[in-house]
Design a protein around this motif. Structure first.
Motif, short mmCIF file in Angstrom:
data_model
loop_
_atom_site.label_atom_id
_atom_site.label_comp_id
_atom_site.label_asym_id
_atom_site.label_seq_id
_atom_site.Cartn_x
_atom_site.Cartn_y
_atom_site.Cartn_z
N VAL A 1 -15.40 38.83 -19.51
CA VAL A 1 -15.85 39.31 -20.81
C VAL A 1 -16.03 40.82 -20.80
O VAL A 1 -16.12 41.46 -19.75
N ALA A 2 -16.09 41.38 -21.99
CA ALA A 2 -16.08 42.82 -22.12
C ALA A 2 -16.93 43.28 -23.29
O ALA A 2 -17.17 42.53 -24.24
N TRP A 3 -17.34 44.52 -23.19
CA TRP A 3 -17.87 45.26 -24.32
C TRP A 3 -16.74 46.10 -24.90
O TRP A 3 -16.07 46.83 -24.17
N TYR A 4 -16.60 46.00 -26.19
CA TYR A 4 -15.63 46.79 -26.93
C TYR A 4 -16.35 47.76 -27.83
O TYR A 4 -17.42 47.45 -28.36
N ARG A 5 -15.77 48.91 -28.02
CA ARG A 5 -16.32 49.89 -28.94
C ARG A 5 -15.29 50.22 -30.00
O ARG A 5 -14.13 50.47 -29.69
N GLN A 6 -15.73 50.21 -31.24
CA GLN A 6 -14.90 50.68 -32.33
C GLN A 6 -15.54 51.96 -32.86
O GLN A 6 -16.55 51.91 -33.57
N ALA A 7 -14.97 53.07 -32.47
CA ALA A 7 -15.45 54.36 -32.92
C ALA A 7 -14.98 54.59 -34.35
O ALA A 7 -14.02 53.97 -34.81
N PRO A 8 -15.64 55.50 -35.07
CA PRO A 8 -15.23 55.76 -36.45
C PRO A 8 -13.75 56.12 -36.55
O PRO A 8 -13.28 57.02 -35.86
N GLY A 9 -13.04 55.40 -37.39
CA GLY A 9 -11.62 55.65 -37.60
C GLY A 9 -10.72 55.22 -36.47
O GLY A 9 -9.53 55.54 -36.48
N LYS A 10 -11.24 54.50 -35.50
CA LYS A 10 -10.47 54.10 -34.33
C LYS A 10 -10.37 52.58 -34.22
O LYS A 10 -11.11 51.84 -34.86
N GLN A 11 -9.45 52.14 -33.38
CA GLN A 11 -9.33 50.73 -33.05
C GLN A 11 -10.38 50.35 -32.00
O GLN A 11 -10.91 51.21 -31.30
N ARG A 12 -10.66 49.07 -31.93
CA ARG A 12 -11.52 48.59 -30.86
C ARG A 12 -10.87 48.85 -29.51
O ARG A 12 -9.66 48.66 -29.34
N ALA A 13 -11.68 49.26 -28.54
CA ALA A 13 -11.21 49.47 -27.19
C ALA A 13 -12.27 49.02 -26.21
O ALA A 13 -13.46 49.19 -26.45
N LYS A 14 -11.83 48.46 -25.11
CA LYS A 14 -12.77 48.04 -24.07
C LYS A 14 -13.41 49.23 -23.40
O LYS A 14 -12.72 50.20 -23.05
N VAL A 15 -14.70 49.18 -23.22
CA VAL A 15 -15.39 50.24 -22.50
C VAL A 15 -15.98 49.75 -21.19
O VAL A 15 -16.19 50.56 -20.27
N ALA A 16 -16.25 48.47 -21.08
CA ALA A 16 -16.80 47.91 -19.86
C ALA A 16 -16.48 46.43 -19.84
O ALA A 16 -16.57 45.77 -20.87
N TRP A 17 -16.14 45.91 -18.68
CA TRP A 17 -15.84 44.50 -18.60
C TRP A 17 -16.27 43.94 -17.26
O TRP A 17 -16.46 44.67 -16.30
N ILE A 18 -16.42 42.63 -17.23
CA ILE A 18 -16.97 41.99 -16.06
C ILE A 18 -16.32 40.62 -15.89
O ILE A 18 -16.07 39.91 -16.86
N THR A 19 -16.03 40.27 -14.65
CA THR A 19 -15.37 39.01 -14.38
C THR A 19 -16.36 37.86 -14.41
O THR A 19 -17.58 38.04 -14.49
N ARG A 20 -15.80 36.68 -14.32
CA ARG A 20 -16.60 35.48 -14.25
C ARG A 20 -17.56 35.53 -13.06
O ARG A 20 -18.65 34.96 -13.12
N ASN A 21 -17.15 36.23 -12.01
CA ASN A 21 -17.95 36.31 -10.80
C ASN A 21 -18.86 37.53 -10.73
O ASN A 21 -19.58 37.72 -9.75
N GLY A 22 -18.81 38.37 -11.76
CA GLY A 22 -19.73 39.48 -11.83
C GLY A 22 -19.21 40.82 -11.36
O GLY A 22 -20.01 41.74 -11.15
N ASP A 23 -17.91 40.96 -11.18
CA ASP A 23 -17.32 42.23 -10.79
C ASP A 23 -17.07 43.07 -12.03
O ASP A 23 -16.36 42.64 -12.94
N ALA A 24 -17.62 44.27 -12.04
CA ALA A 24 -17.59 45.11 -13.23
C ALA A 24 -16.57 46.23 -13.13
O ALA A 24 -16.29 46.75 -12.05
N SER A 25 -16.02 46.59 -14.28
CA SER A 25 -15.10 47.72 -14.39
C SER A 25 -15.44 48.50 -15.64
O SER A 25 -16.05 47.96 -16.57
N TYR A 26 -15.01 49.77 -15.67
CA TYR A 26 -15.39 50.64 -16.76
C TYR A 26 -14.26 51.56 -17.18
O TYR A 26 -13.42 51.96 -16.37
N GLN A 27 -14.26 51.88 -18.45
CA GLN A 27 -13.43 52.96 -18.94
C GLN A 27 -13.92 54.25 -18.27
O GLN A 27 -15.11 54.43 -18.06
N ASP A 28 -12.99 55.13 -17.96
CA ASP A 28 -13.35 56.36 -17.25
C ASP A 28 -14.45 57.15 -17.96
O ASP A 28 -15.30 57.76 -17.31
#
Length: 114
Positions: A34-61
């Motif tokens: 699962v992930a957190w998505y951000r929709q900035a003003p005038g922009k499309q949704r984009a993933k900013v942070a996500w995490i696996t079923r097992n709890g491994d996290a990744s992030y937008q730079d």
């Protein structure tokens, strides 16, 4: 269908912090990456942070070192701790699987003024 409810947003000054929550209506949520998505003003949704079923996290730079994504399988919940907030973090934050398998919730607004 699984219902996703985001909360915790608000207006904060640059450098401030917020903790967002996403609570799912069913435990099936816990079986997905699962992930957190951000929709900035005038922009499309984009993933900013996500995490696996097992709890491994990744992030937008752009948020590395400032945001922490976590999950709680007991609560069927996803969290995003946001620190050192910047104006570019402004947007509506949504949660979903990385495959966008669930119905989108209403999101929660985060505003960081310049």
């Amino acid at each position: 269908q699984v219902q996703l409810v985001e909360s915790g947003g608000g207006l904060v000054q640059p450098g401030g912090s917020l903790r967002l929550s996403c609570v799912a209506s069913g435990s099936i949520f816990n079986d997905y990456h699962v992930a957190w998505y951000r929709q900035a003003p005038g922009k499309q949704r984009a993933k900013v942070a996500w995490i696996t079923r097992n709890g491994d996290a990744s992030y937008q730079d752009s948020v590395k070192g400032r945001f922490t994504v976590s999950r709680d399988n007991v609560e069927n919940a996803l969290y995003l701790q946001m620190n050192s907030l910047k104006p570019e973090d402004t947007g509506v934050y949504y949660c979903n699987s990385i495959a966008e398998s669930f119905r989108w919730g209403q999101g929660t607004q985060v505003t960081v003024p310049s």
